[in-house]
Design a protein around this motif. Structure first.
Motif, PDB file in Angstrom:
ATOM      1  N   THR A 173       0.839  -1.203   0.000  1.00 25.36           N
ATOM      2  CA  THR A 173       0.000   0.000   0.000  1.00 25.36           C
ATOM      3  C   THR A 173       0.873   1.253   0.000  1.00 25.36           C
ATOM      4  O   THR A 173       1.963   1.278   0.578  1.00 25.36           O
ATOM      5  CB  THR A 173      -0.936   0.057   1.230  1.00 25.36           C
ATOM      6  OG1 THR A 173      -0.137   0.021   2.410  1.00 25.36           O
ATOM      7  CG2 THR A 173      -1.896  -1.110   1.234  1.00 25.36           C
ATOM      8  N   TYR A 174       0.384   2.258  -0.695  1.00 24.48           N
ATOM      9  CA  TYR A 174       1.063   3.548  -0.802  1.00 24.48           C
ATOM     10  C   TYR A 174       0.023   4.636  -0.586  1.00 24.48           C
ATOM     11  O   TYR A 174      -1.154   4.433  -0.900  1.00 24.48           O
ATOM     12  CB  TYR A 174       1.654   3.722  -2.202  1.00 24.48           C
ATOM     13  CG  TYR A 174       2.692   2.690  -2.549  1.00 24.48           C
ATOM     14  CD1 TYR A 174       4.043   2.946  -2.361  1.00 24.48           C
ATOM     15  CD2 TYR A 174       2.322   1.449  -3.050  1.00 24.48           C
ATOM     16  CE1 TYR A 174       5.002   1.991  -2.669  1.00 24.48           C
ATOM     17  CE2 TYR A 174       3.264   0.485  -3.361  1.00 24.48           C
ATOM     18  CZ  TYR A 174       4.606   0.764  -3.167  1.00 24.48           C
ATOM     19  OH  TYR A 174       5.544  -0.183  -3.465  1.00 24.48           O
ATOM     20  N   THR A 175       0.462   5.760  -0.085  1.00 25.24           N
ATOM     21  CA  THR A 175      -0.429   6.921  -0.005  1.00 25.24           C
ATOM     22  C   THR A 175      -0.029   7.900  -1.100  1.00 25.24           C
ATOM     23  O   THR A 175       1.130   8.301  -1.192  1.00 25.24           O
ATOM     24  CB  THR A 175      -0.342   7.593   1.374  1.00 25.24           C
ATOM     25  OG1 THR A 175      -0.740   6.656   2.362  1.00 25.24           O
ATOM     26  CG2 THR A 175      -1.266   8.802   1.448  1.00 25.24           C
ATOM     27  N   ASP A 191       5.825  10.241   1.396  1.00 23.07           N
ATOM     28  CA  ASP A 191       6.850   9.507   2.137  1.00 23.07           C
ATOM     29  C   ASP A 191       6.199   8.819   3.331  1.00 23.07           C
ATOM     30  O   ASP A 191       5.294   9.370   3.959  1.00 23.07           O
ATOM     31  CB  ASP A 191       7.942  10.473   2.617  1.00 23.07           C
ATOM     32  CG  ASP A 191       8.766  10.983   1.452  1.00 23.07           C
ATOM     33  OD1 ASP A 191       9.045  10.191   0.530  1.00 23.07           O
ATOM     34  OD2 ASP A 191       9.119  12.176   1.445  1.00 23.07           O
ATOM     35  N   PRO A 192       6.676   7.602   3.660  1.00 23.17           N
ATOM     36  CA  PRO A 192       6.142   6.918   4.830  1.00 23.17           C
ATOM     37  C   PRO A 192       6.331   7.792   6.065  1.00 23.17           C
ATOM     38  O   PRO A 192       7.395   8.397   6.225  1.00 23.17           O
ATOM     39  CB  PRO A 192       6.981   5.646   4.930  1.00 23.17           C
ATOM     40  CG  PRO A 192       7.615   5.471   3.592  1.00 23.17           C
ATOM     41  CD  PRO A 192       7.773   6.850   3.035  1.00 23.17           C
ATOM     42  N   SER A 193       5.302   7.858   6.909  1.00 30.41           N
ATOM     43  CA  SER A 193       5.431   8.705   8.091  1.00 30.41           C
ATOM     44  C   SER A 193       5.751   7.845   9.305  1.00 30.41           C
ATOM     45  O   SER A 193       5.665   6.639   9.260  1.00 30.41           O
ATOM     46  CB  SER A 193       4.145   9.485   8.326  1.00 30.41           C
ATOM     47  OG  SER A 193       3.064   8.588   8.422  1.00 30.41           O
TER      48      SER A 193
END
Lengths: 70, 70
Positions: free
Chosen positions: B5-7, B68-70
């Motif tokens: 999964t990506y945002t 970017d992953p948080s």
């Protein structure tokens, strides 16, 4: 040459603008369509006036709505 | 089967969703793409893991950006 302007509700991005341009631009007699995404203002150029009902119908076909004149 | 999964930032409407689905779905090995417009969550299904750089590149090609992953 005549120009008419409409305010279209619901457009959120460049794809929306393209859809409206394509549908309205496909109306017989329409020679140009400009869309301002920020304001929703759609300017329709034609040799002779185009029935507003046709414009509303084309905008609806694209998935949006012409705002009632205020 | 693997799922990642990506945002994705910047999608505003169904057209945006379609663009992302089309570009990400075109990556070799990708068998399915789901997009949630409200959250920006993009779920990518594939037989074997797909390089995240390819996903980011496809999303950029569609005109958006992976957060970017948080």
């Amino acid at each position: 040459m005549t120009t008419a302007t409409y305010t279209v509700k619901g457009m959120t991005c460049g794809h929306c603008v393209s859809s409206v341009k394509e549908e309205v631009g496909g109306i017989p007699g329409v020679s140009g369509v400009q869309v301002d995404l920020g304001t929703g203002l759609v300017t329709v150029e034609s040799e002779t006036p185009v029935d507003a009902a046709l414009i509303r119908s084309a905008v609806a076909e694209a998935g949006y709505e012409v705002a009632d004149p205020s």
